[in-house]
Design a protein around this motif. Structure first.
Motif, PDB file in Angstrom:
ATOM      1  N   SER A  62     -37.274  -6.620   0.491  1.00 15.03           N
ATOM      2  CA  SER A  62     -37.897  -5.320   0.868  1.00 15.03           C
ATOM      3  C   SER A  62     -38.601  -4.721  -0.435  1.00 15.03           C
ATOM      4  O   SER A  62     -38.306  -5.183  -1.524  1.00 15.03           O
ATOM      5  N   TRP A  63     -39.351  -3.889  -0.308  1.00 16.83           N
ATOM      6  CA  TRP A  63     -39.756  -3.035  -1.689  1.00 16.83           C
ATOM      7  C   TRP A  63     -39.020  -2.084  -2.113  1.00 16.83           C
ATOM      8  O   TRP A  63     -38.870  -1.963  -3.189  1.00 16.83           O
ATOM      9  N   TYR A  64     -37.608  -2.018  -1.433  1.00 25.89           N
ATOM     10  CA  TYR A  64     -36.458  -1.453  -2.248  1.00 25.89           C
ATOM     11  C   TYR A  64     -36.201  -2.138  -3.435  1.00 25.89           C
ATOM     12  O   TYR A  64     -35.411  -1.912  -4.670  1.00 25.89           O
ATOM     13  N   GLY A 120     -50.826  -6.473   7.608  1.00 26.39           N
ATOM     14  CA  GLY A 120     -49.561  -5.858   7.194  1.00 26.39           C
ATOM     15  C   GLY A 120     -48.983  -5.361   8.483  1.00 26.39           C
ATOM     16  O   GLY A 120     -49.543  -4.560   9.156  1.00 26.39           O
ATOM     17  N   THR A 121     -47.850  -5.377   8.410  1.00 26.94           N
ATOM     18  CA  THR A 121     -46.859  -4.638   9.583  1.00 26.94           C
ATOM     19  C   THR A 121     -45.758  -4.022   9.242  1.00 26.94           C
ATOM     20  O   THR A 121     -44.720  -4.267   9.987  1.00 26.94           O
ATOM     21  N   GLY A 122     -45.674  -3.056   8.053  1.00 22.64           N
ATOM     22  CA  GLY A 122     -44.741  -2.102   7.781  1.00 22.64           C
ATOM     23  C   GLY A 122     -44.897  -1.146   8.537  1.00 22.64           C
ATOM     24  O   GLY A 122     -45.441  -1.055   9.569  1.00 22.64           O
ATOM     25  N   SER A 123     -44.474  -0.091   8.045  1.00 23.01           N
ATOM     26  CA  SER A 123     -44.430   1.304   8.623  1.00 23.01           C
ATOM     27  C   SER A 123     -45.820   1.555   8.971  1.00 23.01           C
ATOM     28  O   SER A 123     -46.276   2.290  10.118  1.00 23.01           O
ATOM     29  N   SER A 124     -46.598   1.509   7.916  1.00 16.47           N
ATOM     30  CA  SER A 124     -48.000   2.098   7.983  1.00 16.47           C
ATOM     31  C   SER A 124     -48.741   1.272   9.164  1.00 16.47           C
ATOM     32  O   SER A 124     -49.504   1.678   9.919  1.00 16.47           O
ATOM     33  N   GLY A 125     -48.581  -0.359   9.081  1.00 23.34           N
ATOM     34  CA  GLY A 125     -49.480  -0.776   9.981  1.00 23.34           C
ATOM     35  C   GLY A 125     -48.897  -0.835  11.479  1.00 23.34           C
ATOM     36  O   GLY A 125     -49.751  -0.719  12.343  1.00 23.34           O
ATOM     37  N   VAL A 126     -47.814  -0.573  11.659  1.00 24.12           N
ATOM     38  CA  VAL A 126     -47.004  -0.318  12.906  1.00 24.12           C
ATOM     39  C   VAL A 126     -47.797   0.736  13.630  1.00 24.12           C
ATOM     40  O   VAL A 126     -47.690   1.083  14.652  1.00 24.12           O
ATOM     41  N   GLN A 127     -47.729   1.935  12.666  1.00 23.25           N
ATOM     42  CA  GLN A 127     -48.095   3.066  13.228  1.00 23.25           C
ATOM     43  C   GLN A 127     -49.796   3.142  13.415  1.00 23.25           C
ATOM     44  O   GLN A 127     -50.304   3.663  14.799  1.00 23.25           O
ATOM     45  N   MET A 128     -50.359   2.180  12.676  1.00 29.49           N
ATOM     46  CA  MET A 128     -51.746   2.264  12.845  1.00 29.49           C
ATOM     47  C   MET A 128     -52.366   1.347  14.108  1.00 29.49           C
ATOM     48  O   MET A 128     -53.439   1.714  14.707  1.00 29.49           O
ATOM     49  N   GLN A 151     -49.711 -10.844  10.420  1.00 24.48           N
ATOM     50  CA  GLN A 151     -48.450 -10.425  10.284  1.00 24.48           C
ATOM     51  C   GLN A 151     -47.727 -11.655   9.651  1.00 24.48           C
ATOM     52  O   GLN A 151     -48.021 -12.827   9.813  1.00 24.48           O
ATOM     53  N   ARG A 152     -47.198 -11.309   8.395  1.00 25.04           N
ATOM     54  CA  ARG A 152     -46.389 -12.275   7.529  1.00 25.04           C
ATOM     55  C   ARG A 152     -45.103 -12.394   7.860  1.00 25.04           C
ATOM     56  O   ARG A 152     -44.436 -13.267   8.084  1.00 25.04           O
ATOM     57  N   THR A 153     -44.600 -10.996   7.841  1.00 21.17           N
ATOM     58  CA  THR A 153     -43.087 -11.049   8.193  1.00 21.17           C
ATOM     59  C   THR A 153     -42.919  -9.976   9.506  1.00 21.17           C
ATOM     60  O   THR A 153     -43.379  -8.859   9.222  1.00 21.17           O
ATOM     61  N   ALA A 154     -42.410 -10.296  10.382  1.00 20.68           N
ATOM     62  CA  ALA A 154     -41.859  -9.382  11.450  1.00 20.68           C
ATOM     63  C   ALA A 154     -40.870  -8.381  10.901  1.00 20.68           C
ATOM     64  O   ALA A 154     -40.028  -8.423  10.401  1.00 20.68           O
TER      65      ALA A 154
HETATM   66  O1  N01 Z   1     -45.736  -0.965   3.357  1.00 20.75           O
HETATM   67  P1  N01 Z   1     -44.920  -2.131   3.532  1.00 20.75           P
HETATM   68  P2  N01 Z   1     -46.095   0.346   4.380  1.00 20.75           P
HETATM   69  N1  N01 Z   1     -50.530 -11.240   3.282  1.00 20.75           N
HETATM   70  O2  N01 Z   1     -44.521  -2.742   2.057  1.00 20.75           O
HETATM   71  C1  N01 Z   1     -47.592  -7.205   4.364  1.00 20.75           C
HETATM   72  C2  N01 Z   1     -43.210   4.678   4.090  1.00 20.75           C
HETATM   73  N2  N01 Z   1     -44.010   4.893   5.213  1.00 20.75           N
HETATM   74  O3  N01 Z   1     -47.055   0.937   3.792  1.00 20.75           O
HETATM   75  O4  N01 Z   1     -43.232  -8.066   4.515  1.00 20.75           O
HETATM   76  C3  N01 Z   1     -50.021 -10.783   4.441  1.00 20.75           C
HETATM   77  O5  N01 Z   1     -43.608  -1.555   4.292  1.00 20.75           O
HETATM   78  C4  N01 Z   1     -46.147  -7.333   4.193  1.00 20.75           C
HETATM   79  O6  N01 Z   1     -45.739  -8.642   4.817  1.00 20.75           O
HETATM   80  P3  N01 Z   1     -44.402  -9.225   3.820  1.00 20.75           P
HETATM   81  C5  N01 Z   1     -41.778   3.926   4.429  1.00 20.75           C
HETATM   82  O7  N01 Z   1     -40.855   4.278   3.553  1.00 20.75           O
HETATM   83  C6  N01 Z   1     -43.523   5.807   6.054  1.00 20.75           C
HETATM   84  O8  N01 Z   1     -46.215  -0.168   5.926  1.00 20.75           O
HETATM   85  O9  N01 Z   1     -44.319  -8.849   2.346  1.00 20.75           O
HETATM   86  N3  N01 Z   1     -49.349  -9.718   4.638  1.00 20.75           N
HETATM   87  C7  N01 Z   1     -45.676  -5.863   5.179  1.00 20.75           C
HETATM   88  O10 N01 Z   1     -45.843  -6.384   6.322  1.00 20.75           O
HETATM   89  C8  N01 Z   1     -42.248   2.347   4.412  1.00 20.75           C
HETATM   90  O11 N01 Z   1     -41.188   1.618   4.514  1.00 20.75           O
HETATM   91  C9  N01 Z   1     -43.891   6.257   7.186  1.00 20.75           C
HETATM   92  O12 N01 Z   1     -44.394 -10.485   4.420  1.00 20.75           O
HETATM   93  C10 N01 Z   1     -48.935  -8.954   3.493  1.00 20.75           C
HETATM   94  C11 N01 Z   1     -46.814  -5.263   4.878  1.00 20.75           C
HETATM   95  O13 N01 Z   1     -48.230  -5.787   4.192  1.00 20.75           O
HETATM   96  C12 N01 Z   1     -43.248   2.512   3.049  1.00 20.75           C
HETATM   97  O14 N01 Z   1     -43.808   3.659   3.299  1.00 20.75           O
HETATM   98  C13 N01 Z   1     -45.327   5.565   7.518  1.00 20.75           C
HETATM   99  C14 N01 Z   1     -49.490  -9.386   2.319  1.00 20.75           C
HETATM  100  C15 N01 Z   1     -46.466  -4.047   3.727  1.00 20.75           C
HETATM  101  O15 N01 Z   1     -45.455  -3.325   4.436  1.00 20.75           O
HETATM  102  C16 N01 Z   1     -43.997   1.299   2.849  1.00 20.75           C
HETATM  103  O16 N01 Z   1     -44.642   1.094   4.198  1.00 20.75           O
HETATM  104  C17 N01 Z   1     -45.673   4.707   6.771  1.00 20.75           C
HETATM  105  C18 N01 Z   1     -50.247 -10.398   2.140  1.00 20.75           C
HETATM  106  N4  N01 Z   1     -50.569 -11.436   1.133  1.00 20.75           N
HETATM  107  C19 N01 Z   1     -45.207   4.424   5.361  1.00 20.75           C
HETATM  108  N5  N01 Z   1     -49.177  -8.694   1.234  1.00 20.75           N
HETATM  109  C20 N01 Z   1     -43.267   7.131   8.066  1.00 20.75           C
HETATM  110  O17 N01 Z   1     -42.834   8.079   7.930  1.00 20.75           O
HETATM  111  C21 N01 Z   1     -48.372  -7.648   1.912  1.00 20.75           C
HETATM  112  N6  N01 Z   1     -48.467  -7.905   3.207  1.00 20.75           N
HETATM  113  C22 N01 Z   1     -43.386   6.993   9.574  1.00 20.75           C
END
Ligand code: N01
Length: 569
Positions: free
Chosen positions: A503-505, A194-202, A217-220
């Motif tokens: 998006s999750w939105y 996963g490379t959403g906000s959490s993955g990118v920070q971690m 990474q499935r989606t950049a």
């Molecule tokens: O979750 P996400 P998050 N195989 O849903 C991937 C807030 N937040 O926890 O895009 C492979 O954004 C998925 O891939 P894809 C903030 O609002 C804020 O990171 O579905 N990959 C995606 O890359 C944020 O938007 C902060 O193709 C799979 C990732 O997992 C929201 O929380 C910090 C998969 C999920 O990304 C959520 O963020 C953290 C699979 N089967 C979070 N299934 C800050 O304030 C899913 N993925 C900075």
């Protein structure tokens, strides 16, 4: 006082009874408790976690930090609090934010009305007695006139149903359920999925510890430099001097954050050189709202958006040395800003490390978790730990985990089966006296969350106060008003680029979830005006009654005796 104590005090007849039950002790639930108490109401808060904090209690993954500046991402309700609290950095880390929330809980003596480690499993409204019965997984039942869901928008973590996960012989984690004692990845081979906000920070943090890191990474996604730094004392002094005015001004902005000059022209009206300069300035100073504020039309016009997206892609190409990796990291499937625009520290630079491998889980999807690691279609990656950053069942997940029904036959899971239906993200028609804090249909997740939380809690508290001042005890959203609001939410979203992203939105990250854009993106200012107008018009679209009901013979449907002259006018 615990529920049991309260029950004993009530001399054992029927469930313990409160004016209000609040579900969740995150930032929303805590402020609700504080405000409701001040009205002289009895309140019980249930919290699934072991302490206060909500999202900041659970998300303890390395690098976890807020992407809204700390001087903004804080409560405004107490000027003493906002003047006295010192944020060390521009963006608060998770431990720092949790320390702040703990301080608030202590300062306002909030814990005594909160039951921890206590997950709510159902809520049932009985029309005949105008009362909610709220049941916890421990089997406690409490009664309350009002029920407030402060359950959060990103609080239902989701691990995809990978085949074989149970067979994995080492440890796996989810960012939203991170072990409190932390995880030491030193010397390990680690997979991050996963490379959403959490993955990118971690990812940059784990890369520094691990022997080798595989990022699946499935989606950049688009990410911008946070430009985090220690808080400049002069900026802090100035901000604090202007705090009350800045907080007020934030309600006049689209995202609920003051201090960014609004854009004045369209991207395509500027020359390429002017655009480049504008984006460079934003890139150099950091911040996602600031970047999207470069021009007026970035979220409205795809051609305008393309200019900003290409600017970021070019930055990625210049940062990441391997052109193939840079290309994979460059998002191409959604307009920039239509998914949460990420802020990072050294994210793209991390892919220049020898111990980091980017795996394209789009062309080579994960097929199975094996006892020894992660198997994609093409090969197996042997790893010692897996960290899932796979997100949440967002916006509706936490509410739908609770079985919410009424004696009139309303059932929230049924009502929301096609899409979440709310009036202004605050109430749901057919569910009297049930409020949500920053529910779907409100700007919550598209705003500075704490501002939206405070606005909702203030609105709800005023509504209850209004009822009491008229000796009424029941409020519900009108079906037609709800329908009109949903149409408006959809119309506003439809005029933007937001629905173009998976998006999750949109609920697009959960297989089978209805695909509908859930937040209100008309902006905080427009939304706040609407909420204020509704009140000024006598709670237009809400029905306020005495709570006396005519229950039909079989008790299956309750027909409110709406004293028309008192129905909110
Ligand atoms: O979750 P996400 P998050 N195989 O849903 C991937 C807030 N937040 O926890 O895009 C492979 O954004 C998925 O891939 P894809 C903030 O609002 C804020 O990171 O579905 N990959 C995606 O890359 C944020 O938007 C902060 O193709 C799979 C990732 O997992 C929201 O929380 C910090 C998969 C999920 O990304 C959520 O963020 C953290 C699979 N089967 C979070 N299934 C800050 O304030 C899913 N993925 C900075």
């Amino acid at each position: 006082m615990s529920v049991a104590e309260h029950q004993r005090k009530a001399e054992g007849t029927g469930p313990a009874s409160f004016d209000v039950v609040v579900v969740g002790a995150g930032l929303g639930g805590l402020y609700a408790l504080h405000r409701l108490r001040a009205l002289g109401l009895t309140v019980k808060v249930f919290e699934a976690g072991g302490d206060v904090g909500g999202t900041w209690f659970w998300n303890r993954y390395p690098g976890c930090r807020c992407d809204v500046e700390s001087m903004e991402y804080s409560y405004s309700f107490s000027n003493e609090l906002q003047q006295e609290w010192k944020w060390p950095e521009r963006y608060g880390t998770q431990p720092e934010i949790l320390r702040y929330i703990n301080h608030v809980a202590e300062r306002f003596d909030l814990r005594r009305d909160i039951e921890f480690n206590c997950r709510v499993v159902s809520a049932f409204f009985d029309d005949a007695i105008n009362q909610w019965s709220v049941t916890t997984e421990r089997g406690d039942v409490v009664a309350a006139t009002f029920c407030i869901m402060a359950t959060g928008n990103l609080s239902t973590p989701r691990v995809p149903e990978f085949n074989g996960l149970g067979s994995f012989e080492s440890d796996w984690y989810h960012t939203g359920l991170w072990p409190h004692e932390g995880v030491d990845f030193s010397g390990q081979r680690v997979a991050v999925v996963g490379t959403g906000s959490s993955g990118v920070q971690m990812i940059p943090h784990i890369a520094e510890q691990a022997k080798h890191l595989y990022v699946f990474q499935r989606t950049a996604n688009f990410s911008l430099p946070a430009c985090n730094a220690p808080l400049d004392p002069e900026k802090e002094r100035q901000h604090k001097a202007d705090y009350p005015e800045r907080r007020r001004a934030a309600y006049d902005t689209p995202f609920g954050i003051a201090g960014y000059p609004p854009p004045v022209r369209k991207a395509l009206e500027a020359t390429p050189e002017e655009r480049q300069q504008a984006y460079e300035e934003k890139w150099a100073t950091g911040g996602n709202i600031s970047f999207l504020y470069a021009f007026t039309d970035l979220l409205l016009d795809k051609s305008a958006n393309d200019t900003a997206a290409e600017f970021v892609r070019e930055k990625i190409r210049r940062t990441v040395r391997d052109p193939a990796v840079a290309e994979l990291l460059s998002p191409k499937d959604h307009p920039i800003g239509t998914k949460r625009l990420i802020l990072d520290t050294n994210y793209y630079e991390t892919y220049n490390r020898d111990n980091v491998t980017l795996v394209d889980a789009r062309s080579d999807p994960i097929e199975q978790i094996t006892p020894a690691g992660v198997r994609t279609r093409a090969r197996e990656y042997a790893v010692d730990s897996i960290a899932f950053a796979t997100g949440y069942d967002a916006m509706t997940g936490a509410m739908l985990e609770i079985d919410i029904r009424t004696s009139s036959g309303a059932n929230l899971r049924e009502k929301w089966s096609a899409s979440p239906r709310t009036y202004m993200g605050i109430m749901v028609a057919a569910f009297p006296n049930l409020f949500m804090i920053t529910g779907p249909g409100s700007p919550g997740v598209k705003s500075q969350m704490i501002l939206s939380i405070e606005q909702h809690v203030d609105w709800i508290t005023d509504c209850i106060k209004q009822l009491r001042s008229r000796s009424l005890s029941r409020v519900e959203a009108d079906e037609q008003a709800e329908k009109a609001w949903i149409e408006h939410v959809n119309e506003v979203a439809g005029a933007t680029l937001y629905p173009l992203a998976n998006s999750w939105y949109m609920g697009a990250n959960i297989p089978g979830k209805p695909r509908i854009f859930m937040p209100y993106v008309g902006g905080v200012a427009a939304y706040k005006n609407k909420c204020d107008e509704v009140v000024a018009d006598g709670y237009q679209g809400f029905l306020m009654t005495s709570g006396a009901v005519n229950v039909t013979g079989d008790g299956a449907s309750g027909d409110t005796t709406a004293d028309a002259d008192m129905s909110g006018k």
